[in-house]
Design a protein around this motif. Sequence first.
Motif, PDB file in Angstrom:
ATOM      1  N   ARG A  76     -49.817 -34.179   4.249  1.00 16.05           N
ATOM      2  CA  ARG A  76     -48.861 -35.088   4.316  1.00 16.05           C
ATOM      3  C   ARG A  76     -49.617 -36.400   3.680  1.00 16.05           C
ATOM      4  NH1 ARG A  76     -46.225 -31.173   4.956  1.00 16.05           N
ATOM      5  NH2 ARG A  76     -45.003 -30.533   6.546  1.00 16.05           N
ATOM      6  N   ALA A  77     -48.517 -37.379   2.890  1.00  8.38           N
ATOM      7  CA  ALA A  77     -48.987 -38.352   2.343  1.00  8.38           C
ATOM      8  C   ALA A  77     -47.739 -39.498   2.758  1.00  8.38           C
ATOM      9  CB  ALA A  77     -49.274 -38.465   0.659  1.00  8.38           C
ATOM     10  N   TYR A  78     -48.296 -40.620   3.135  1.00  8.20           N
ATOM     11  CA  TYR A  78     -47.278 -41.733   3.680  1.00  8.20           C
ATOM     12  C   TYR A  78     -47.588 -42.981   2.485  1.00  8.20           C
ATOM     13  CZ  TYR A  78     -47.308 -38.981   7.716  1.00  8.20           C
ATOM     14  OH  TYR A  78     -47.209 -37.918   8.336  1.00  8.20           O
ATOM     15  N   PHE A  79     -46.621 -43.390   1.858  1.00  2.85           N
ATOM     16  CA  PHE A  79     -46.675 -44.421   0.888  1.00  2.85           C
ATOM     17  C   PHE A  79     -45.989 -45.720   1.415  1.00  2.85           C
ATOM     18  CE2 PHE A  79     -47.322 -40.506  -1.683  1.00  2.85           C
ATOM     19  CZ  PHE A  79     -48.538 -40.846  -2.565  1.00  2.85           C
ATOM     20  N   GLY A  80     -46.711 -46.839   1.339  1.00  2.00           N
ATOM     21  CA  GLY A  80     -45.949 -48.141   1.790  1.00  2.00           C
ATOM     22  C   GLY A  80     -45.922 -48.934   0.657  1.00  2.00           C
ATOM     23  N   ASN A  81     -44.421 -49.442   0.478  1.00  2.00           N
ATOM     24  CA  ASN A  81     -44.500 -50.752  -0.660  1.00  2.00           C
ATOM     25  C   ASN A  81     -44.630 -51.831  -0.044  1.00  2.00           C
ATOM     26  OD1 ASN A  81     -41.978 -50.671   0.986  1.00  2.00           O
ATOM     27  ND2 ASN A  81     -40.666 -51.244  -0.911  1.00  2.00           N
ATOM     28  N   ILE A  82     -45.957 -52.092   0.210  1.00  2.00           N
ATOM     29  CA  ILE A  82     -46.383 -53.238   0.969  1.00  2.00           C
ATOM     30  C   ILE A  82     -46.149 -54.767   0.073  1.00  2.00           C
ATOM     31  CG2 ILE A  82     -48.550 -54.346   1.638  1.00  2.00           C
ATOM     32  CD1 ILE A  82     -47.821 -51.942   3.117  1.00  2.00           C
ATOM     33  N   GLY A  83     -45.866 -55.644   1.016  1.00  2.00           N
ATOM     34  CA  GLY A  83     -45.526 -56.965   0.472  1.00  2.00           C
ATOM     35  C   GLY A  83     -44.030 -57.308  -0.021  1.00  2.00           C
ATOM     36  N   TYR A  84     -43.251 -56.499   0.383  1.00  2.00           N
ATOM     37  CA  TYR A  84     -41.917 -56.744  -0.053  1.00  2.00           C
ATOM     38  C   TYR A  84     -40.896 -56.985   1.170  1.00  2.00           C
ATOM     39  CZ  TYR A  84     -42.144 -54.840  -4.988  1.00  2.00           C
ATOM     40  OH  TYR A  84     -42.242 -54.919  -6.225  1.00  2.00           O
ATOM     41  N   SER A  85     -39.862 -57.367   0.864  1.00  2.00           N
ATOM     42  CA  SER A  85     -38.896 -57.782   1.981  1.00  2.00           C
ATOM     43  C   SER A  85     -37.620 -57.014   1.446  1.00  2.00           C
ATOM     44  CB  SER A  85     -38.525 -59.160   1.883  1.00  2.00           C
ATOM     45  OG  SER A  85     -37.705 -59.498   2.816  1.00  2.00           O
ATOM     46  N   PRO A  86     -37.293 -55.794   2.301  1.00  2.00           N
ATOM     47  CA  PRO A  86     -37.953 -55.378   3.530  1.00  2.00           C
ATOM     48  C   PRO A  86     -39.261 -54.370   3.037  1.00  2.00           C
ATOM     49  CG  PRO A  86     -36.200 -54.048   3.313  1.00  2.00           C
ATOM     50  CD  PRO A  86     -35.859 -55.240   2.435  1.00  2.00           C
ATOM     51  N   ASP A  87     -39.981 -54.056   3.814  1.00  2.00           N
ATOM     52  CA  ASP A  87     -40.988 -52.923   3.451  1.00  2.00           C
ATOM     53  C   ASP A  87     -40.546 -51.709   4.076  1.00  2.00           C
ATOM     54  OD1 ASP A  87     -43.294 -54.622   2.369  1.00  2.00           O
ATOM     55  OD2 ASP A  87     -43.535 -55.499   4.140  1.00  2.00           O
ATOM     56  N   ASN A  88     -40.971 -50.536   3.400  1.00  2.00           N
ATOM     57  CA  ASN A  88     -40.489 -49.129   3.786  1.00  2.00           C
ATOM     58  C   ASN A  88     -41.607 -48.280   3.551  1.00  2.00           C
ATOM     59  OD1 ASN A  88     -37.680 -49.618   4.425  1.00  2.00           O
ATOM     60  ND2 ASN A  88     -37.364 -50.179   2.343  1.00  2.00           N
ATOM     61  N   ILE A  89     -41.839 -47.297   4.151  1.00  2.00           N
ATOM     62  CA  ILE A  89     -42.642 -46.040   4.367  1.00  2.00           C
ATOM     63  C   ILE A  89     -42.302 -44.839   4.059  1.00  2.00           C
ATOM     64  CG2 ILE A  89     -44.515 -45.007   5.395  1.00  2.00           C
ATOM     65  CD1 ILE A  89     -44.874 -47.384   7.295  1.00  2.00           C
TER      66      ILE A  89
END
Length: 202
Positions: A76-89
């Motif tokens: 399993r891999a989890y990718f987070g779009n860091i630094g945005y509004s909002p953030d999602n994983i």
Amino acid sequence: VITGYIAVPKMPYQIGIDGSRLWVTTARNYGKDYPPMVLESAGSDILSWTVKNPSWPINKTWDGSEHVLIDSAGKRAYFGNIGYSPDNIKKYDITSAESPVFLLENSHGSLGSNGQQFVLSEDGTKIYFAASGASGYALQIVKTSDLNKETDLALGAYPNAVAIDSAHIYAGKASDPKGVKVYRRSDNIFIREYSFGSQETL
């Protein structure tokens, strides 16, 4: 000592290790070609790598500069779009390096905004997520089973760093007085805080 160099077609941002494979996210300042790459080693030869561009689901977009977490089983891999509004994983099945399978994503906006750092528990069941724009400026503990929040830990403005060991959670905040709060992992109880000078940041 540098033992070798791997040429890649896009500017790397962050790397997740999965056995003999490296999952490499792409820096946001590299054009608009943001999907992650995979580097696969040739057996025991650390100097021989193959660059792959997986076939990602076409209905899932990439913003660039994603953070990546890989579970200990390499499934399993989890990718987070860091630094945005909002953030999602986003959660993917990465059994295949050629065709990762999208599994799920948190409810849009449920994890706040301006994410800074996230870490995965050793058993792969929880993500500890520090986001400057989190609701109530809390450190968020997210269940990997459904990417819903399990709980919030009161921290203060603005959550910007997190680390864990076998017994503790360490969470940093950027507002004055800047510092790191320590919680007990077994029950999330606050233990103590280390404060820094007003001109220092984590």
